[in-house]
Design a protein around this motif. Structure first.
Motif, PDB file in Angstrom:
ATOM      1  N   VAL A 138      40.455  31.671  34.309  1.00 62.35           N
ATOM      2  CA  VAL A 138      40.353  32.868  35.094  1.00 62.35           C
ATOM      3  C   VAL A 138      39.822  32.622  36.369  1.00 62.35           C
ATOM      4  O   VAL A 138      40.246  33.025  37.639  1.00 62.35           O
ATOM      5  CB  VAL A 138      39.596  34.066  34.600  1.00 62.35           C
ATOM      6  CG1 VAL A 138      39.531  35.228  35.425  1.00 62.35           C
ATOM      7  CG2 VAL A 138      40.433  34.571  33.236  1.00 62.35           C
ATOM      8  N   GLU A 153      42.753  33.337  45.873  1.00 58.29           N
ATOM      9  CA  GLU A 153      41.975  34.033  47.022  1.00 58.29           C
ATOM     10  C   GLU A 153      42.157  33.112  48.279  1.00 58.29           C
ATOM     11  O   GLU A 153      42.061  33.649  49.278  1.00 58.29           O
ATOM     12  CB  GLU A 153      40.578  33.846  46.765  1.00 58.29           C
ATOM     13  CG  GLU A 153      40.176  35.025  45.844  1.00 58.29           C
ATOM     14  CD  GLU A 153      38.689  34.967  45.049  1.00 58.29           C
ATOM     15  OE1 GLU A 153      38.045  35.824  44.596  1.00 58.29           O
ATOM     16  OE2 GLU A 153      38.322  33.665  45.453  1.00 58.29           O
ATOM     17  N   LYS A 197      33.488  29.995  42.483  1.00 60.48           N
ATOM     18  CA  LYS A 197      34.396  30.163  41.449  1.00 60.48           C
ATOM     19  C   LYS A 197      34.677  28.688  40.932  1.00 60.48           C
ATOM     20  O   LYS A 197      34.793  28.378  39.730  1.00 60.48           O
ATOM     21  CB  LYS A 197      35.550  31.010  41.757  1.00 60.48           C
ATOM     22  CG  LYS A 197      35.429  32.132  41.736  1.00 60.48           C
ATOM     23  CD  LYS A 197      36.507  33.181  41.597  1.00 60.48           C
ATOM     24  CE  LYS A 197      36.465  34.634  41.903  1.00 60.48           C
ATOM     25  NZ  LYS A 197      36.217  34.898  43.272  1.00 60.48           N
ATOM     26  N   LEU A 208      40.862  43.638  39.812  1.00 60.66           N
ATOM     27  CA  LEU A 208      41.189  43.589  38.173  1.00 60.66           C
ATOM     28  C   LEU A 208      40.618  42.487  37.598  1.00 60.66           C
ATOM     29  O   LEU A 208      40.263  42.264  36.572  1.00 60.66           O
ATOM     30  CB  LEU A 208      42.456  43.662  37.888  1.00 60.66           C
ATOM     31  CG  LEU A 208      43.295  45.285  38.393  1.00 60.66           C
ATOM     32  CD1 LEU A 208      44.837  45.237  37.989  1.00 60.66           C
ATOM     33  CD2 LEU A 208      42.535  46.636  37.543  1.00 60.66           C
ATOM     34  N   ALA A 209      40.719  41.590  38.593  1.00 60.06           N
ATOM     35  CA  ALA A 209      40.392  40.101  38.075  1.00 60.06           C
ATOM     36  C   ALA A 209      38.918  39.806  37.878  1.00 60.06           C
ATOM     37  O   ALA A 209      38.345  39.619  36.905  1.00 60.06           O
ATOM     38  CB  ALA A 209      40.761  38.666  38.974  1.00 60.06           C
ATOM     39  N   ALA A 240      37.920  41.697  34.853  1.00 62.18           N
ATOM     40  CA  ALA A 240      38.315  40.687  33.633  1.00 62.18           C
ATOM     41  C   ALA A 240      37.249  39.839  33.409  1.00 62.18           C
ATOM     42  O   ALA A 240      36.649  39.526  32.550  1.00 62.18           O
ATOM     43  CB  ALA A 240      39.630  40.036  33.992  1.00 62.18           C
ATOM     44  N   LEU A 241      36.678  39.096  34.759  1.00 58.22           N
ATOM     45  CA  LEU A 241      35.578  38.129  34.361  1.00 58.22           C
ATOM     46  C   LEU A 241      34.222  39.007  33.905  1.00 58.22           C
ATOM     47  O   LEU A 241      33.544  38.447  33.191  1.00 58.22           O
ATOM     48  CB  LEU A 241      35.126  37.671  35.712  1.00 58.22           C
ATOM     49  CG  LEU A 241      35.984  36.495  36.388  1.00 58.22           C
ATOM     50  CD1 LEU A 241      35.725  36.286  37.979  1.00 58.22           C
ATOM     51  CD2 LEU A 241      35.745  35.245  35.440  1.00 58.22           C
ATOM     52  N   PHE A 268      44.648  43.300  42.682  1.00 57.62           N
ATOM     53  CA  PHE A 268      44.526  42.167  41.663  1.00 57.62           C
ATOM     54  C   PHE A 268      43.143  41.744  41.430  1.00 57.62           C
ATOM     55  O   PHE A 268      42.894  41.421  40.375  1.00 57.62           O
ATOM     56  CB  PHE A 268      45.659  41.106  42.080  1.00 57.62           C
ATOM     57  CG  PHE A 268      45.738  40.027  41.067  1.00 57.62           C
ATOM     58  CD1 PHE A 268      46.143  40.183  39.719  1.00 57.62           C
ATOM     59  CD2 PHE A 268      45.043  38.853  41.422  1.00 57.62           C
ATOM     60  CE1 PHE A 268      46.065  38.828  38.987  1.00 57.62           C
ATOM     61  CE2 PHE A 268      44.948  37.760  40.632  1.00 57.62           C
ATOM     62  CZ  PHE A 268      45.378  37.845  39.413  1.00 57.62           C
ATOM     63  N   PHE A 269      42.608  41.266  42.642  1.00 58.60           N
ATOM     64  CA  PHE A 269      41.360  40.412  42.830  1.00 58.60           C
ATOM     65  C   PHE A 269      40.289  41.496  41.970  1.00 58.60           C
ATOM     66  O   PHE A 269      39.225  40.866  41.282  1.00 58.60           O
ATOM     67  CB  PHE A 269      40.915  39.882  44.155  1.00 58.60           C
ATOM     68  CG  PHE A 269      41.821  39.148  44.727  1.00 58.60           C
ATOM     69  CD1 PHE A 269      42.305  38.145  44.059  1.00 58.60           C
ATOM     70  CD2 PHE A 269      41.953  39.107  46.032  1.00 58.60           C
ATOM     71  CE1 PHE A 269      43.153  37.121  44.405  1.00 58.60           C
ATOM     72  CE2 PHE A 269      42.831  38.034  46.761  1.00 58.60           C
ATOM     73  CZ  PHE A 269      43.426  37.168  45.807  1.00 58.60           C
ATOM     74  N   GLY A 300      32.099  38.374  38.757  1.00 54.98           N
ATOM     75  CA  GLY A 300      32.925  39.197  38.618  1.00 54.98           C
ATOM     76  C   GLY A 300      32.626  40.657  39.540  1.00 54.98           C
ATOM     77  O   GLY A 300      33.447  41.155  39.958  1.00 54.98           O
ATOM     78  N   VAL A 313      42.232  30.378  38.624  1.00 51.25           N
ATOM     79  CA  VAL A 313      43.458  30.998  38.976  1.00 51.25           C
ATOM     80  C   VAL A 313      43.175  32.150  40.274  1.00 51.25           C
ATOM     81  O   VAL A 313      43.705  32.282  41.126  1.00 51.25           O
ATOM     82  CB  VAL A 313      44.129  31.911  37.882  1.00 51.25           C
ATOM     83  CG1 VAL A 313      45.320  32.953  38.217  1.00 51.25           C
ATOM     84  CG2 VAL A 313      44.728  31.044  36.713  1.00 51.25           C
ATOM     85  N   VAL A 314      41.951  32.897  39.831  1.00 51.95           N
ATOM     86  CA  VAL A 314      41.503  33.616  41.164  1.00 51.95           C
ATOM     87  C   VAL A 314      41.134  32.977  42.118  1.00 51.95           C
ATOM     88  O   VAL A 314      41.603  33.616  43.532  1.00 51.95           O
ATOM     89  CB  VAL A 314      40.430  34.579  40.569  1.00 51.95           C
ATOM     90  CG1 VAL A 314      39.793  35.579  41.641  1.00 51.95           C
ATOM     91  CG2 VAL A 314      40.796  35.319  39.378  1.00 51.95           C
TER      92      VAL A 314
END
Length: 219
Positions: free
Chosen positions: A188, A196, A95, A21-22, A25-26, A18-19, A59, A191-192
Protein backbone atom coordinates in the motif's frame (compact mmCIF):
# COMPACT_ATOMS: atom_id res chain seq x y z
CA UNK A 1 -9.41 28.00 -17.91
CA UNK A 2 -8.51 25.70 -20.79
CA UNK A 3 -9.52 22.07 -21.12
CA UNK A 4 -6.08 20.89 -19.98
CA UNK A 5 -6.09 22.96 -16.80
CA UNK A 6 -9.66 21.89 -16.07
CA UNK A 7 -8.69 18.22 -16.33
CA UNK A 8 -5.57 18.68 -14.20
CA UNK A 9 -7.59 20.49 -11.55
CA UNK A 10 -10.21 17.80 -11.14
CA UNK A 11 -7.81 14.88 -11.61
CA UNK A 12 -5.77 16.35 -8.77
CA UNK A 13 -8.91 16.81 -6.68
CA UNK A 14 -10.11 13.23 -7.13
CA UNK A 15 -6.57 11.87 -6.76
CA UNK A 16 -6.42 13.46 -3.34
CA UNK A 17 -9.73 11.86 -2.45
CA UNK A 18 -8.03 8.57 -3.28
CA UNK A 19 -5.03 9.52 -1.14
CA UNK A 20 -7.37 10.31 1.74
CA UNK A 21 -8.91 6.83 1.40
CA UNK A 22 -5.42 5.31 1.12
CA UNK A 23 -4.47 7.12 4.33
CA UNK A 24 -7.51 5.62 6.02
CA UNK A 25 -6.48 2.20 4.64
CA UNK A 26 -3.00 2.56 6.18
CA UNK A 27 -4.58 3.57 9.49
CA UNK A 28 -6.93 0.59 9.33
CA UNK A 29 -4.12 -1.85 8.56
CA UNK A 30 -2.00 -0.39 11.34
CA UNK A 31 -4.85 -0.66 13.85
CA UNK A 32 -5.65 -4.24 12.77
CA UNK A 33 -2.04 -5.34 13.18
CA UNK A 34 -1.64 -3.43 16.46
CA UNK A 35 -4.70 -5.12 17.97
CA UNK A 36 -3.40 -8.53 16.98
CA UNK A 37 0.20 -8.05 18.13
CA UNK A 38 -0.75 -6.54 21.50
CA UNK A 39 -1.05 -10.01 23.02
CA UNK A 40 2.24 -11.10 21.48
CA UNK A 41 4.07 -8.03 22.81
CA UNK A 42 2.77 -8.72 26.31
CA UNK A 43 4.28 -12.21 26.27
CA UNK A 44 7.44 -12.09 24.16
CA UNK A 45 10.10 -9.52 23.44
CA UNK A 46 10.35 -7.96 20.00
CA UNK A 47 9.81 -4.69 18.14
CA UNK A 48 6.53 -5.83 16.62
CA UNK A 49 4.79 -2.49 17.18
CA UNK A 50 7.10 -0.37 15.03
CA UNK A 51 5.46 -1.10 11.65
CA UNK A 52 1.78 -0.77 12.69
CA UNK A 53 2.38 2.42 14.69
CA UNK A 54 4.37 3.94 11.82
CA UNK A 55 1.60 2.96 9.38
CA UNK A 56 -1.01 4.67 11.56
CA UNK A 57 1.06 7.85 11.88
CA UNK A 58 1.85 8.02 8.15
CA UNK A 59 -1.79 7.25 7.28
CA UNK A 60 -3.01 10.09 9.48
CA UNK A 61 -0.57 12.55 7.91
CA UNK A 62 -1.54 11.40 4.41
CA UNK A 63 -5.20 11.98 5.17
CA UNK A 64 -4.59 15.52 6.46
CA UNK A 65 -2.34 16.54 3.55
CA UNK A 66 -4.75 15.01 1.00
CA UNK A 67 -7.53 17.14 2.43
CA UNK A 68 -5.20 20.15 2.11
CA UNK A 69 -4.51 19.20 -1.51
CA UNK A 70 -8.22 19.00 -2.34
CA UNK A 71 -8.72 22.55 -1.07
CA UNK A 72 -5.69 23.81 -2.98
CA UNK A 73 -6.90 22.22 -6.23
CA UNK A 74 -10.43 23.61 -5.98
CA UNK A 75 -9.26 27.11 -5.04
CA UNK A 76 -6.30 27.01 -7.47
CA UNK A 77 -4.09 28.56 -4.80
CA UNK A 78 -0.44 28.71 -5.88
CA UNK A 79 0.79 28.88 -2.28
CA UNK A 80 -1.35 25.95 -1.13
CA UNK A 81 -0.42 23.81 -4.13
CA UNK A 82 3.34 24.40 -3.79
CA UNK A 83 3.16 23.72 -0.04
CA UNK A 84 1.11 20.60 -0.75
CA UNK A 85 3.71 19.41 -3.29
CA UNK A 86 6.56 19.82 -0.80
CA UNK A 87 4.70 17.86 1.86
CA UNK A 88 3.85 15.16 -0.67
CA UNK A 89 7.50 14.77 -1.66
CA UNK A 90 8.44 14.34 2.00
CA UNK A 91 5.63 11.81 2.45
CA UNK A 92 6.79 9.91 -0.63
CA UNK A 93 10.26 9.54 0.85
CA UNK A 94 8.80 8.41 4.19
CA UNK A 95 6.53 5.82 2.55
CA UNK A 96 9.30 4.43 0.38
CA UNK A 97 11.57 4.21 3.44
CA UNK A 98 8.80 2.49 5.42
CA UNK A 99 8.19 -0.02 2.63
CA UNK A 100 11.90 -0.76 2.20
CA UNK A 101 12.37 -1.27 5.94
CA UNK A 102 9.39 -3.63 6.04
CA UNK A 103 10.48 -5.71 3.04
CA UNK A 104 14.14 -5.84 4.13
CA UNK A 105 13.52 -6.67 7.80
CA UNK A 106 10.35 -8.76 7.49
CA UNK A 107 12.19 -12.05 6.94
CA UNK A 108 14.46 -11.38 9.94
CA UNK A 109 11.45 -10.83 12.18
CA UNK A 110 9.57 -13.88 10.95
CA UNK A 111 12.62 -16.12 11.27
CA UNK A 112 12.98 -15.17 14.94
CA UNK A 113 9.31 -15.66 15.82
CA UNK A 114 9.62 -19.43 16.37
CA UNK A 115 12.43 -19.02 18.93
CA UNK A 116 10.65 -16.14 20.69
CA UNK A 117 7.47 -18.16 20.99
CA UNK A 118 9.34 -21.20 22.27
CA UNK A 119 11.06 -19.12 24.96
CA UNK A 120 7.75 -17.53 25.97
CA UNK A 121 6.09 -20.96 26.12
CA UNK A 122 8.81 -22.38 28.36
CA UNK A 123 8.75 -19.31 30.58
CA UNK A 124 4.99 -18.99 31.23
CA UNK A 125 2.49 -21.35 29.62
CA UNK A 126 -0.48 -19.57 31.16
CA UNK A 127 0.48 -16.28 29.56
CA UNK A 128 1.22 -18.09 26.29
CA UNK A 129 -2.40 -19.21 26.15
CA UNK A 130 -3.38 -15.61 25.42
CA UNK A 131 -1.48 -15.92 22.13
CA UNK A 132 -3.24 -19.21 21.41
CA UNK A 133 -6.61 -17.60 22.08
CA UNK A 134 -5.86 -14.58 19.87
CA UNK A 135 -4.35 -16.41 16.90
CA UNK A 136 -6.26 -19.70 17.25
CA UNK A 137 -3.12 -21.77 17.43
CA UNK A 138 -1.62 -24.38 19.73
CA UNK A 139 1.86 -24.42 21.24
CA UNK A 140 4.96 -23.02 19.59
CA UNK A 141 5.43 -26.21 17.55
CA UNK A 142 1.89 -27.55 17.61
CA UNK A 143 -0.05 -29.75 20.06
CA UNK A 144 2.98 -31.95 20.69
CA UNK A 145 4.62 -29.04 22.52
CA UNK A 146 2.49 -29.88 25.58
CA UNK A 147 3.49 -33.56 25.66
CA UNK A 148 -0.01 -34.31 27.02
CA UNK A 149 -2.98 -36.18 25.65
CA UNK A 150 -5.39 -33.55 27.01
CA UNK A 151 -4.65 -30.00 25.88
CA UNK A 152 -5.76 -26.61 27.26
CA UNK A 153 -9.03 -25.27 25.89
CA UNK A 154 -7.19 -22.48 24.06
CA UNK A 155 -5.69 -25.09 21.73
CA UNK A 156 -8.99 -26.20 20.22
CA UNK A 157 -12.29 -24.86 19.02
CA UNK A 158 -14.29 -27.62 20.66
CA UNK A 159 -14.12 -29.75 23.79
CA UNK A 160 -12.51 -32.07 24.77
CA UNK A 161 -9.32 -30.63 23.37
CA UNK A 162 -6.96 -33.29 22.06
CA UNK A 163 -4.20 -33.66 19.51
CA UNK A 164 -6.78 -34.73 16.91
CA UNK A 165 -8.75 -31.46 16.90
CA UNK A 166 -6.01 -29.02 17.93
CA UNK A 167 -5.17 -25.82 16.07
CA UNK A 168 -1.93 -25.61 14.02
CA UNK A 169 1.30 -24.44 15.61
CA UNK A 170 1.59 -20.85 16.79
CA UNK A 171 4.94 -20.42 15.03
CA UNK A 172 3.50 -20.98 11.56
CA UNK A 173 0.30 -19.05 12.32
CA UNK A 174 2.03 -15.96 13.73
CA UNK A 175 4.67 -16.01 10.99
CA UNK A 176 1.97 -16.11 8.30
CA UNK A 177 0.16 -13.24 10.02
CA UNK A 178 3.19 -10.95 10.07
CA UNK A 179 4.16 -11.94 6.53
CA UNK A 180 0.69 -11.16 5.17
CA UNK A 181 0.16 -7.84 6.92
CA UNK A 182 3.76 -6.75 6.47
CA UNK A 183 3.52 -7.23 2.70
CA UNK A 184 0.10 -5.53 2.68
CA UNK A 185 1.36 -2.42 4.50
CA UNK A 186 4.51 -2.22 2.36
CA UNK A 187 2.56 -2.68 -0.89
CA UNK A 188 0.00 0.00 0.00
CA UNK A 189 2.83 2.39 0.89
CA UNK A 190 4.61 1.80 -2.46
CA UNK A 191 1.44 2.18 -4.55
CA UNK A 192 0.45 5.39 -2.75
CA UNK A 193 3.98 6.81 -3.12
CA UNK A 194 3.94 6.16 -6.88
CA UNK A 195 0.57 7.86 -7.28
CA UNK A 196 1.73 10.76 -5.11
CA UNK A 197 4.56 11.40 -7.57
CA UNK A 198 1.98 11.89 -10.32
CA UNK A 199 -0.04 14.15 -8.00
CA UNK A 200 3.04 16.29 -7.32
CA UNK A 201 3.56 16.83 -11.07
CA UNK A 202 -0.09 17.77 -11.53
CA UNK A 203 -0.05 20.07 -8.50
CA UNK A 204 3.03 21.93 -9.73
CA UNK A 205 1.48 22.30 -13.20
CA UNK A 206 -1.71 23.70 -11.70
CA UNK A 207 0.31 25.97 -9.39
CA UNK A 208 2.22 27.30 -12.39
CA UNK A 209 -1.07 27.94 -14.19
CA UNK A 210 -2.49 29.74 -11.13
CA UNK A 211 0.66 31.87 -10.88
CA UNK A 212 0.46 32.84 -14.55
CA UNK A 213 -3.21 33.69 -14.21
CA UNK A 214 -2.41 35.89 -11.24
CA UNK A 215 0.22 37.75 -13.25
CA UNK A 216 -2.15 38.31 -16.16
CA UNK A 217 -4.84 39.67 -13.85
CA UNK A 218 -2.45 42.41 -12.67
CA UNK A 219 -1.96 43.75 -16.20
Amino acid sequence: MGCGEFLVKYILFFANLFFALAGIALIGLGVAVQLQVSEVVNVIEGNFQVAPITAMVVGSIVFIIAFFGCCGAIRESNCMLVTYSLFMIILMLIKVTLAVLIFVNLSDYTEGISQWLTNAFNKDRTAFQEIERTFKCCGPQGAMSYLNVVLPETCCEGSPCTVLNAYPSCSSTVEDFFQTFGVAIGSVAIVVAALELVAVVFALCLANHARNEGRRSRY
